[in-house]
Motif scaffolding. Sequence first.
Motif, mmCIF file in Angstrom:
data_model
loop_
_atom_site.group_PDB
_atom_site.id
_atom_site.type_symbol
_atom_site.label_atom_id
_atom_site.label_comp_id
_atom_site.label_asym_id
_atom_site.label_seq_id
_atom_site.Cartn_x
_atom_site.Cartn_y
_atom_site.Cartn_z
ATOM 1 N N GLU A 21 1.012 6.188 -6.955
ATOM 2 C CA GLU A 21 -0.222 7.651 -7.160
ATOM 3 C C GLU A 21 0.003 8.999 -7.046
ATOM 4 N N HIS A 22 0.955 9.005 -6.322
ATOM 5 C CA HIS A 22 1.656 10.185 -6.398
ATOM 6 C C HIS A 22 2.441 10.858 -7.184
ATOM 7 N N THR A 62 -2.749 3.718 -11.274
ATOM 8 C CA THR A 62 -2.297 2.421 -9.980
ATOM 9 C C THR A 62 -3.255 1.141 -10.309
ATOM 10 N N LYS A 108 0.855 4.231 -2.718
ATOM 11 C CA LYS A 108 1.118 5.386 -2.990
ATOM 12 C C LYS A 108 1.210 6.376 -3.631
ATOM 13 N N LYS A 109 3.236 6.017 -3.222
ATOM 14 C CA LYS A 109 3.441 6.870 -3.645
ATOM 15 C C LYS A 109 3.895 6.792 -5.484
ATOM 16 N N GLU A 155 0.852 -1.267 0.389
ATOM 17 C CA GLU A 155 0.032 -0.173 0.460
ATOM 18 C C GLU A 155 1.029 1.133 -0.028
ATOM 19 N N TRP A 156 1.861 1.337 0.680
ATOM 20 C CA TRP A 156 2.966 2.221 0.684
ATOM 21 C C TRP A 156 3.844 2.101 -0.802
#
Length: 443
Positions: A39-40, A45, A36-37, A32-33
Amino acid sequence: MTKQLEDLLSFLRFASVSTDSDHTSDVRDCAEWLIKKLEHMGLDTELHETPQHPIVVARNKHVAGKKTCLIYGHYDVQPVDPVELWDSPPFEPEIRDGRIWGRGSTDNKGQMLAHVLGVEQTLEEEGELPVNLIFLFEGEEEIGSPNLVPFIEKHKAELQCDVIAVSDTGMVSKGVPTLGYGLRGIACCEVTVKGPAGDLHSGVYGGAVANPATAVARLVASLHDSEGNVAIEGFYDEVRPLEDWERNMWAEVPGMSEQDMLAVTGSPALFGEPGYSSAERLWARPTAEVNGIGSGYQGEGSKTVLPAEAMAKFSFRLVPDQDPKDIMKKVQAHLEKHCPEGVTVEVEVGHDGKPFYADPHSKNGKAGQEALRQAFGKEPVLIREGGSIPIIQDMKEIFGVEALMLGLALPDCQIHAPNENYYVENFEAGIRLNRALLKELAK
Ligand code: BES
Ligand code: ZN
């Protein structure tokens, strides 16, 4: 500290040990980390569930006419034991002496994150990538990727690419860029030798019934002849002989001399199949290894017991054109044939993977070499690898494309062992490598 190093330290703090069910939620948190990375960074994703650990896929906006490059990596890590031998806690990464210390720092989080951060930099500076990119990251590599082939087959159309790139392999020596064009395959099994119904007093019964610990030792010893050749019937039948150009090229590769090998392994002497150099033994010859062996009393002092059972874990490293299923049949036949009298032997077949081989001088191979040249400012060496990443050959077959292995692991990175570490300079070189690679592959 740079933002990039901070990202790597965050990534390393997840105890994403895939083999240990106590860490299932850590593996998920790590995925999940990553989501997020990615997607950012503006990528599309997806987190895909599997019966065990999630698969992470990310891509940029694909454009017709651009080459599609799939970058594979794994965010799961090996167990940490023996944990008491670590100089700093395995999941509290530290930077000391120009290296990042922590489980997964090299294998594979540090190497794969370098690709992610290379892409991030390119997007920030140039707004777009020179290729259609697919990141494919799994959480099960260290347990034999049980769910990745079915996933890829199911999503073949969306994952179809023109070339695959992976940084999950080695560099022969510091500062020497290394293109891997082969991997050994693998076949694993666990053997249980059974004797009496329960443990016996070794004085009251020893000498009248067979000892399973002796029997397992005999079986282990039967795998090789006295010179170090594997003694399993038919084991070498399909082995592709080494070619002269490879032997000549490898003779020049730095970091592979007898002294280098002794220094990096700490062994009192080298040993292996007669007639081959260390590089040849590691990269182009198959092996039989005992990974674990156990039976009887292991505690303090002595205990006069005749153990009821003994076990050993074996793995066989394979080279083109050996087939893991065929080898495992030969192994089973060998173990049955050599089972000592008075005990029974059971073989539980484990995971396996085919060997991989690609032409390092193809157009993509040359692009990989050029990217390495740019990232390290030095001429790359071409090697095969002793380790295995079975999914690479599977993907080669499924997509019908080549794979480039751009390794950033140094011989003293201690992957799978205590004090795993990754050179900060290789992390930085990995980021440059990704940027150069995507440009070269786009040409
Ligand atoms: N990154 C390694 C494989 C590797 C290491 C290749 C160094 C070349 C040089 C990978 O994570 C690994 O450990 N693979 C396992 C595969 C197995 C569990 C199917 C291996 O080689 O033991
Ligand atoms: Zn590994």
